[in-house]
Design an enzyme around this catalytic site. Sequence first.
Site, mmCIF file in Angstrom:
data_model
loop_
_atom_site.group_PDB
_atom_site.id
_atom_site.type_symbol
_atom_site.label_atom_id
_atom_site.label_comp_id
_atom_site.label_asym_id
_atom_site.label_seq_id
_atom_site.Cartn_x
_atom_site.Cartn_y
_atom_site.Cartn_z
ATOM 1 N N ARG A 152 11.658 -31.468 109.874
ATOM 2 C CA ARG A 152 13.085 -31.178 109.571
ATOM 3 C C ARG A 152 13.319 -30.708 108.140
ATOM 4 N NH1 ARG A 152 13.394 -34.912 112.818
ATOM 5 N NH2 ARG A 152 11.201 -35.314 112.432
ATOM 6 N N THR A 153 12.573 -31.183 107.176
ATOM 7 C CA THR A 153 12.816 -30.707 105.806
ATOM 8 C C THR A 153 12.463 -29.223 105.734
ATOM 9 O OG1 THR A 153 12.209 -32.906 105.033
ATOM 10 C CG2 THR A 153 12.389 -31.180 103.364
ATOM 11 N N LYS A 168 -10.374 -21.963 98.702
ATOM 12 C CA LYS A 168 -11.459 -21.291 97.963
ATOM 13 C C LYS A 168 -11.624 -21.881 96.560
ATOM 14 C CE LYS A 168 -9.380 -17.318 99.153
ATOM 15 N NZ LYS A 168 -9.050 -15.878 99.114
ATOM 16 N N ARG A 214 6.733 -29.439 99.279
ATOM 17 C CA ARG A 214 6.380 -30.796 99.700
ATOM 18 C C ARG A 214 4.901 -30.961 99.436
ATOM 19 N NH1 ARG A 214 7.864 -34.032 105.067
ATOM 20 N NH2 ARG A 214 9.782 -34.116 103.862
ATOM 21 N N HIS A 223 12.108 -38.186 97.366
ATOM 22 C CA HIS A 223 12.511 -37.173 98.342
ATOM 23 C C HIS A 223 14.010 -36.939 98.090
ATOM 24 C CE1 HIS A 223 12.661 -34.730 101.797
ATOM 25 N NE2 HIS A 223 12.178 -35.535 102.726
HETATM 26 N N1 CP Z 1 12.918 -36.817 106.903
HETATM 27 C C1 CP Z 1 11.914 -35.937 106.709
HETATM 28 O O1 CP Z 1 11.509 -35.677 105.575
HETATM 29 O O2 CP Z 1 11.434 -35.380 107.849
HETATM 30 P P1 CP Z 1 10.205 -34.365 107.934
HETATM 31 O O3 CP Z 1 8.992 -35.108 107.450
HETATM 32 O O4 CP Z 1 10.133 -33.980 109.386
HETATM 33 O O5 CP Z 1 10.506 -33.208 107.036
#
Ligand code: CP
Length: 360
Positions: free
Chosen positions: A91-92, A120, A141, A174
């Site tokens: 979702r993120t 590499k 991420r 986050h």
């Molecule tokens: N809540 C959240 O970060 O979901 P994802 O890991 O699916 O991005």
Amino acid sequence: MIKIKSEELNKLSWEDFYSTPLKDKLKFFEKDGQLFDCLFSEQFSKPLLERIFETASRILSIAKSKGGMDWLQTLLSHKRAMLYFVQPSTRTFVSFQSACYILGLKVSDIRSTSTSSELKGESPEDTIRTFSSYADLIVMRHFQEGMAEKSAYLLNHTKRPVRIINGGSGKDQHPTQALLDMYTLFLSFADRGGIDNKTIMMVGDLKRGRTVRSLTFLLKNYKNVKLIYVAPEYLKIGDDIKAFLKKNKMPFVESDNLVKNLKLADAVYMTRIQDEYDINNESKDIDYSKFHLKKEMLVNLKKNAIIMHPLPRRAEIDIEIDNDPRAMYWRQERNGMWVRAALMAYMFGKDTEILKFANQ
Ligand code: CP
């Protein structure tokens, strides 16, 4: 207290910069009086949060018509975003991608170090610098704590300092999840006096869950919010968070009893066990079933309380709860797209136009 000047911050090595207290280096991630990089929840004040929430609601409303959506897509059609997600995400990633489309940003992505030149032997630092050659914004991420901050530190020392948004950094933070969580609380309590004076119960793996950490930091912006942290002994909230709560005079209790505390909560924030961070398979010895919300428990929950989860879930919330009017997690994840669009609009200086458009 000695304040570190911006010129001195600029001269620090990465190691010295990283160990500098956060409050002393937040300015390093701002330009022209607003956020340039979005890395930590601590960067958000209440006025900024509510400006982003208002923008998110306006974007949602404008996007309902074709004319409105067409207009939104002109706002950042001259900008490019790189989505660098080398830790799993559904979702993120998709909500950022969708938010980029809403604002007209052109998107590229890398989703694994196995498909980038890191395979590499290229360093993550050189990888980030490479993205800055092609993109105006990097949303990242990463499995390594501090990597988003290091990327911003690195690029802010180059001649092409492109914006960085932290989409989740190891067990650490986050912040955009916390933004969407706060937006969900903000909307849910809008006709009940707002977030002030509410009791938020967070349940599950509070030790390794970065969402509960970032959300706790944001809740500081509201008055008299009470926190109940419910977790197995091994997964209790960290001492750094408890120190933060005490410093900011935020009342909190810790418990291992979900049922007993349920009746006190205005919002229940469930989380899954984060066993991807196990060192020696230690999660297998924890009875996590005591931290599952079951349908029969809902008799103890206030009629107007809300149930949240950052998702993904395993068995922490019975699927029969999904149709309960208090279940907010599917709306919560949709809120993520609007709030992330609002954040990017703000970071590129387009939020005022959005707010004016909606007023016409
Ligand atoms: N809540 C959240 O970060 O979901 P994802 O890991 O699916 O991005």
